[in-house]
Motif scaffolding. Structure first.
Motif, mmCIF file in Angstrom:
data_model
loop_
_atom_site.group_PDB
_atom_site.id
_atom_site.type_symbol
_atom_site.label_atom_id
_atom_site.label_comp_id
_atom_site.label_asym_id
_atom_site.label_seq_id
_atom_site.Cartn_x
_atom_site.Cartn_y
_atom_site.Cartn_z
ATOM 1 N N ASP A 22 47.315 59.450 48.731
ATOM 2 C CA ASP A 22 47.842 60.816 48.835
ATOM 3 C C ASP A 22 46.727 61.861 48.751
ATOM 4 N N GLN A 23 45.666 61.520 48.039
ATOM 5 C CA GLN A 23 44.548 62.466 47.903
ATOM 6 C C GLN A 23 43.473 62.215 48.966
ATOM 7 N N ASN A 24 43.800 61.379 49.934
ATOM 8 C CA ASN A 24 42.874 61.107 51.049
ATOM 9 C C ASN A 24 41.541 60.532 50.606
ATOM 10 N N ILE A 25 41.574 59.686 49.600
ATOM 11 C CA ILE A 25 40.354 59.044 49.124
ATOM 12 C C ILE A 25 40.321 57.622 49.698
ATOM 13 N N THR A 26 39.340 57.378 50.534
ATOM 14 C CA THR A 26 39.249 56.064 51.157
ATOM 15 C C THR A 26 38.699 55.062 50.146
ATOM 16 N N TYR A 27 39.340 53.925 50.031
ATOM 17 C CA TYR A 27 38.889 52.903 49.101
ATOM 18 C C TYR A 27 39.170 51.537 49.701
ATOM 19 N N GLU A 28 38.509 50.537 49.134
ATOM 20 C CA GLU A 28 38.726 49.182 49.634
ATOM 21 C C GLU A 28 39.488 48.381 48.601
ATOM 22 N N GLU A 29 40.508 47.710 49.059
ATOM 23 C CA GLU A 29 41.328 46.865 48.183
ATOM 24 C C GLU A 29 40.724 45.463 48.154
ATOM 25 N N VAL A 30 40.482 44.931 46.966
ATOM 26 C CA VAL A 30 39.928 43.576 46.852
ATOM 27 C C VAL A 30 40.944 42.716 46.104
ATOM 28 N N ASN A 31 41.382 41.635 46.747
ATOM 29 C CA ASN A 31 42.367 40.737 46.138
ATOM 30 C C ASN A 31 41.664 39.783 45.166
ATOM 31 N N ALA A 32 42.015 39.886 43.898
ATOM 32 C CA ALA A 32 41.374 39.050 42.877
ATOM 33 C C ALA A 32 41.971 37.644 42.816
ATOM 34 N N GLY A 33 43.075 37.422 43.538
ATOM 35 C CA GLY A 33 43.728 36.117 43.505
ATOM 36 C C GLY A 33 43.106 35.169 44.505
ATOM 37 N N PRO A 34 43.634 33.972 44.653
ATOM 38 C CA PRO A 34 44.670 33.413 43.782
ATOM 39 C C PRO A 34 44.130 33.086 42.376
ATOM 40 N N ARG A 35 44.994 32.577 41.568
ATOM 41 C CA ARG A 35 44.735 32.391 40.133
ATOM 42 C C ARG A 35 43.362 31.743 39.833
ATOM 43 N N GLU A 36 43.055 30.629 40.560
ATOM 44 C CA GLU A 36 41.788 29.927 40.275
ATOM 45 C C GLU A 36 40.600 30.836 40.583
ATOM 46 N N ASN A 37 40.693 31.579 41.663
ATOM 47 C CA ASN A 37 39.621 32.510 42.036
ATOM 48 C C ASN A 37 39.474 33.585 40.971
ATOM 49 N N TRP A 38 40.616 34.087 40.488
ATOM 50 C CA TRP A 38 40.590 35.115 39.440
ATOM 51 C C TRP A 38 39.893 34.582 38.182
ATOM 52 N N VAL A 39 40.356 33.427 37.735
ATOM 53 C CA VAL A 39 39.853 32.870 36.463
ATOM 54 C C VAL A 39 38.364 32.555 36.565
ATOM 55 N N GLU A 40 37.955 32.021 37.708
ATOM 56 C CA GLU A 40 36.561 31.595 37.855
ATOM 57 C C GLU A 40 35.625 32.770 38.167
ATOM 58 N N ASN A 41 36.015 33.608 39.102
ATOM 59 C CA ASN A 41 35.063 34.601 39.629
ATOM 60 C C ASN A 41 35.241 36.026 39.127
ATOM 61 N N TRP A 42 36.431 36.372 38.672
ATOM 62 C CA TRP A 42 36.661 37.775 38.298
ATOM 63 C C TRP A 42 36.834 37.992 36.806
ATOM 64 N N LYS A 43 37.716 37.198 36.245
ATOM 65 C CA LYS A 43 38.089 37.430 34.834
ATOM 66 C C LYS A 43 36.869 37.560 33.911
ATOM 67 N N LYS A 45 34.057 38.712 34.437
ATOM 68 C CA LYS A 45 33.295 39.943 34.684
ATOM 69 C C LYS A 45 34.023 41.197 34.207
ATOM 70 N N MET A 46 35.291 41.068 33.875
ATOM 71 C CA MET A 46 36.084 42.239 33.478
ATOM 72 C C MET A 46 35.884 42.518 31.986
ATOM 73 N N GLN A 47 35.669 43.776 31.641
ATOM 74 C CA GLN A 47 35.351 44.129 30.250
ATOM 75 C C GLN A 47 36.405 43.611 29.260
ATOM 76 N N PHE A 48 37.670 43.620 29.644
ATOM 77 C CA PHE A 48 38.730 43.127 28.755
ATOM 78 C C PHE A 48 39.451 41.917 29.358
ATOM 79 N N GLY A 49 38.789 41.280 30.318
ATOM 80 C CA GLY A 49 39.351 40.067 30.913
ATOM 81 C C GLY A 49 40.570 40.307 31.766
#
Ligand SMILES: N[C@@H](CCC(=O)N[C@@H](CS)C(=O)NCC(=O)O)C(=O)O
Length: 206
Positions: A22-43, A45-49
């Motif tokens: 709505d504010q016309n801010i272009t951004y890129e959506e990154v899918n953190a899934g599926p679950r195994e990808n999330w647990v291995e590669n993303w979680k 790196k997240m400050q609070f998991g």
């Protein structure tokens, strides 16, 4: 370009997606899934998991959905015009979070037994918003939209899915919901396949 890391569900990211579009801010959506990808590669790196995680174009990274929304509010002049207005927004957002937190717990931990009691308590929870929105005749602060309006709109949207018609007894809340819904930028978001094809929550309950 800013990135938003989350799962392909509305969840705790939809309010910021709506704000950004709505504010016309272009951004890129990154899918953190599926679950195994999330647990291995993303979680790890997240400050609070947990996500959502917003990274601005200068590399500044934030997690915690309400902190991300407030950051966007500060950055894009959606945080009122003085400390009193900003504090009203903080108050309203805390009230939104009270309901969202209870909703999320019900959806993920107690859907079968908890849905009906949750719906029964909704009028009591919506009445304060009716009282506060009635005199504004617009958005929370009046004419100008704020970051909390997007969060409140998203909350009302998912409550209306949970209990269709639950806003009908609250004319100011309903008018607010319809006002935000009618914004061209909000419609732009809702016309995307990304939005249309996404479940409301990660476990398929809504
Ligand atoms: N308080 C956090 C809660 C975030 C949260 O619950 N994230 C969930 C998805 S909605 C998550 O990352 N789940 C995966 C996990 O905990 O491993 C916020 O508001 O952002």
């Amino acid at each position: 370009m800013p990135t938003l890391v989350y799962f392909p569900v509305r969840g705790r990211a939809e309010a910021m997606r709506t704000l950004l579009t709505d504010q016309n801010i272009t951004y890129e959506e990154v899918n953190a899934g599926p679950r195994e990808n999330w647990v291995e590669n993303w979680k790890p790196k997240m400050q609070f998991g947990q996500c959502p995680c917003y990274t601005d174009d200068d590399g500044f990274q934030l997690v915690q959905s309400n902190a991300i929304l407030a950051y966007l509010g500060r950055k894009y002049d959606l945080y009122g015009s003085d400390i009193k207005q900003a504090s009203i927004l903080d108050m309203m957002n805390s009230a939104v979070e009270d309901i969202r937190g209870a909703y999320v717990r019900m959806i993920y931990q107690n859907y079968e037994a908890g849905k009906e009691p949750f719906i029964k308590e909704l009028p009591e929870k919506l009445q304060p918003f009716e009282n506060l929105l009635k005199p504004t005749k617009g958005y929370i602060l009046g004419e100008k939209i704020s970051w909390v309006d997007y969060n409140l709109f998203d909350l009302l949207d998912i409550l209306n899915i949970l209990s269709p018609g639950c806003l009908d007894a609250f004319p100011a809340v309903k008018a607010f919901y319809e006002r935000v819904l009618a914004r061209p930028g909000v419609q732009k978001r809702r016309q995307t396949d990304h939005f249309k094809n996404m479940p409301v929550n990660g476990n398929g309950k809504q």
